[in-house]
Design an enzyme around this catalytic site. Structure first.
Site, PDB file in Angstrom:
ATOM      1  N   TYR A 106      -7.240  22.653 -32.392  1.00  0.00           N
ATOM      2  CA  TYR A 106      -8.481  22.101 -31.847  1.00  0.00           C
ATOM      3  C   TYR A 106      -8.730  22.626 -30.439  1.00  0.00           C
ATOM      4  O   TYR A 106      -9.811  23.140 -30.123  1.00  0.00           O
ATOM      5  CB  TYR A 106      -8.395  20.573 -31.850  1.00  0.00           C
ATOM      6  CG  TYR A 106      -9.471  19.884 -31.043  1.00  0.00           C
ATOM      7  CD1 TYR A 106     -10.769  19.796 -31.515  1.00  0.00           C
ATOM      8  CD2 TYR A 106      -9.179  19.303 -29.801  1.00  0.00           C
ATOM      9  CE1 TYR A 106     -11.762  19.159 -30.779  1.00  0.00           C
ATOM     10  CE2 TYR A 106     -10.152  18.673 -29.065  1.00  0.00           C
ATOM     11  CZ  TYR A 106     -11.437  18.607 -29.552  1.00  0.00           C
ATOM     12  OH  TYR A 106     -12.418  17.989 -28.820  1.00  0.00           O
ATOM     13  N   ASP A 142     -20.593  26.035 -46.000  1.00  0.00           N
ATOM     14  CA  ASP A 142     -19.340  26.007 -45.252  1.00  0.00           C
ATOM     15  C   ASP A 142     -19.440  27.126 -44.229  1.00  0.00           C
ATOM     16  O   ASP A 142     -19.389  28.311 -44.584  1.00  0.00           O
ATOM     17  CB  ASP A 142     -18.168  26.236 -46.206  1.00  0.00           C
ATOM     18  CG  ASP A 142     -16.816  26.285 -45.506  1.00  0.00           C
ATOM     19  OD1 ASP A 142     -16.789  26.259 -44.253  1.00  0.00           O
ATOM     20  OD2 ASP A 142     -15.795  26.383 -46.200  1.00  0.00           O
ATOM     21  N   VAL A 143     -19.576  26.770 -42.947  1.00  0.00           N
ATOM     22  CA  VAL A 143     -19.838  27.791 -41.930  1.00  0.00           C
ATOM     23  C   VAL A 143     -18.670  28.739 -41.725  1.00  0.00           C
ATOM     24  O   VAL A 143     -18.838  29.818 -41.145  1.00  0.00           O
ATOM     25  CB  VAL A 143     -20.235  27.155 -40.577  1.00  0.00           C
ATOM     26  CG1 VAL A 143     -21.570  26.440 -40.688  1.00  0.00           C
ATOM     27  CG2 VAL A 143     -19.140  26.232 -40.060  1.00  0.00           C
ATOM     28  N   LYS A 163     -11.747  25.232 -29.380  1.00  0.00           N
ATOM     29  CA  LYS A 163     -12.835  24.707 -28.564  1.00  0.00           C
ATOM     30  C   LYS A 163     -12.920  25.416 -27.206  1.00  0.00           C
ATOM     31  O   LYS A 163     -14.002  25.592 -26.658  1.00  0.00           O
ATOM     32  CB  LYS A 163     -12.662  23.199 -28.377  1.00  0.00           C
ATOM     33  CG  LYS A 163     -12.879  22.403 -29.657  1.00  0.00           C
ATOM     34  CD  LYS A 163     -14.253  22.669 -30.265  1.00  0.00           C
ATOM     35  CE  LYS A 163     -14.545  21.765 -31.448  1.00  0.00           C
ATOM     36  NZ  LYS A 163     -15.898  21.978 -31.997  1.00  0.00           N
TER      37      LYS A 163
END
Length: 293
Positions: free
Chosen positions: A160, A67-68, A164
């Site tokens: 999101y 899990d990064v 991003k």
């Protein structure tokens, strides 16, 4: 554009989010190009399937459940790859989530922060750990994943979009920091690829706002949007020597003419704001008449 056979032969690539969707397509594409691949995700069964597909192409493929968003997991992924192969030539950060869908006033804040932990902090974790090894090797390519939410607001997808956009700025900043060491850092906007992220939009229904109607229209048309092979091909381009000199850029897989970029075109992009995250104003864009878009 002719793709050289085996253009990643002998190189080692680490791919997060490699268990399915775009990440899995990149792993298979790299394997076909001759790379040795390490794929990571949170689901072991999916990783084993990707390893099998890569193995059928004659590539060595290692898997690691990680899990990064966890610093320990992300660091362990990079350290394990370095221990097994001695180097990492390419890092692809394809792990990502939409996060909570809804207005800022109604989303679950813990879920919102967790989306940033995966999309932004997860990318930071692996980059932080891999850069010293690439500096020692005096070469390397890092490919991060952004998206349309980075360059234009998408209502009800704030986690999101924010994460991003931050990935793009991280990409641009790192590109400047590591250029002297022969390392390139770029970001991909993959387009509307038919993945589980689209499933999340459809499950959200009206909470997803206008994006729900767009995704539903794509599904009903049968097109599914951008084929997964398109961002996978762009990732290969950015990982390979065909894109030498290109760094600090956000490239749209379905919309930008990257397949036509020659060495001369890449040189012309240097020092311009094209394919970067910038404010649109006369100061930023002035004096670019006649420059390559």
């Amino acid at each position: 554009m002719t793709v050289p056979q085996g253009e990643l032969a002998g190189r080692v690539a680490v791919i997060t989010g490699g268990g399915r969707g775009i990440g899995a397509a990149i792993a298979v594409r790299f394997a076909r190009a001759g790379a040795q691949v390490v794929v990571a995700s949170r689901t072991h069964a999916e990783l084993e399937d990707v390893a099998r597909r890569c193995g059928e192409l004659g590539a060595r493929c290692e898997v690691r459940v990680a899990d990064v968003s966890s610093r320990e997991d992300a660091f362990g992924l990079v350290d394990s790859a370095l221990e097994r192969f001695g180097r990492i030539d390419v890092l692809v950060n394809a792990a990502g989530v939409y996060g909570p869908i809804g207005t800022v006033a109604e989303v679950d804040l813990d879920h919102w922060v967790q989306a940033l932990q995966v999309n932004l902090v997860g990318t930071l974790h692996t980059c932080h750990r891999v850069v010293p090894a690439m500096v020692r090797a005096r070469r390397g390519s890092i490919v991060n994943f952004s998206g349309g939410g980075a360059t234009a607001p998408i209502s009800r997808f704030s986690a999101y979009g924010v994460s991003k956009a931050a990935v793009v700025r991280l990409t641009e900043t790192m590109a400047q920091e590591v250029a002297e060491h022969g390392i390139r850092v770029n970001a991909i906007a993959p387009g509307a690829v038919d993945t589980r992220l689209q499933d999340a939009v459809l499950e959200a229904g009206e909470r997803a706002g206008d994006l729900y109607d767009r995704v539903r229209a794509l599904r009903e048309s049968g097109s599914g949007g951008t084929p997964v092979e398109v961002p996978a091909d762009l990732a290969l381009f950015l990982a390979s020597d065909r894109s030498l000199g290109l760094s600090g850029r956000l490239v749209s897989a379905p919309h930008d003419p990257w397949r036509e970029w020659t060495e001369r075109r890449i040189e012309a992009l240097a020092g311009t704001p094209w394919y970067t995250l910038r404010r649109i104003d006369p100061h930023t864009l002035g004096g670019l008449e006649g420059r390559l878009p």
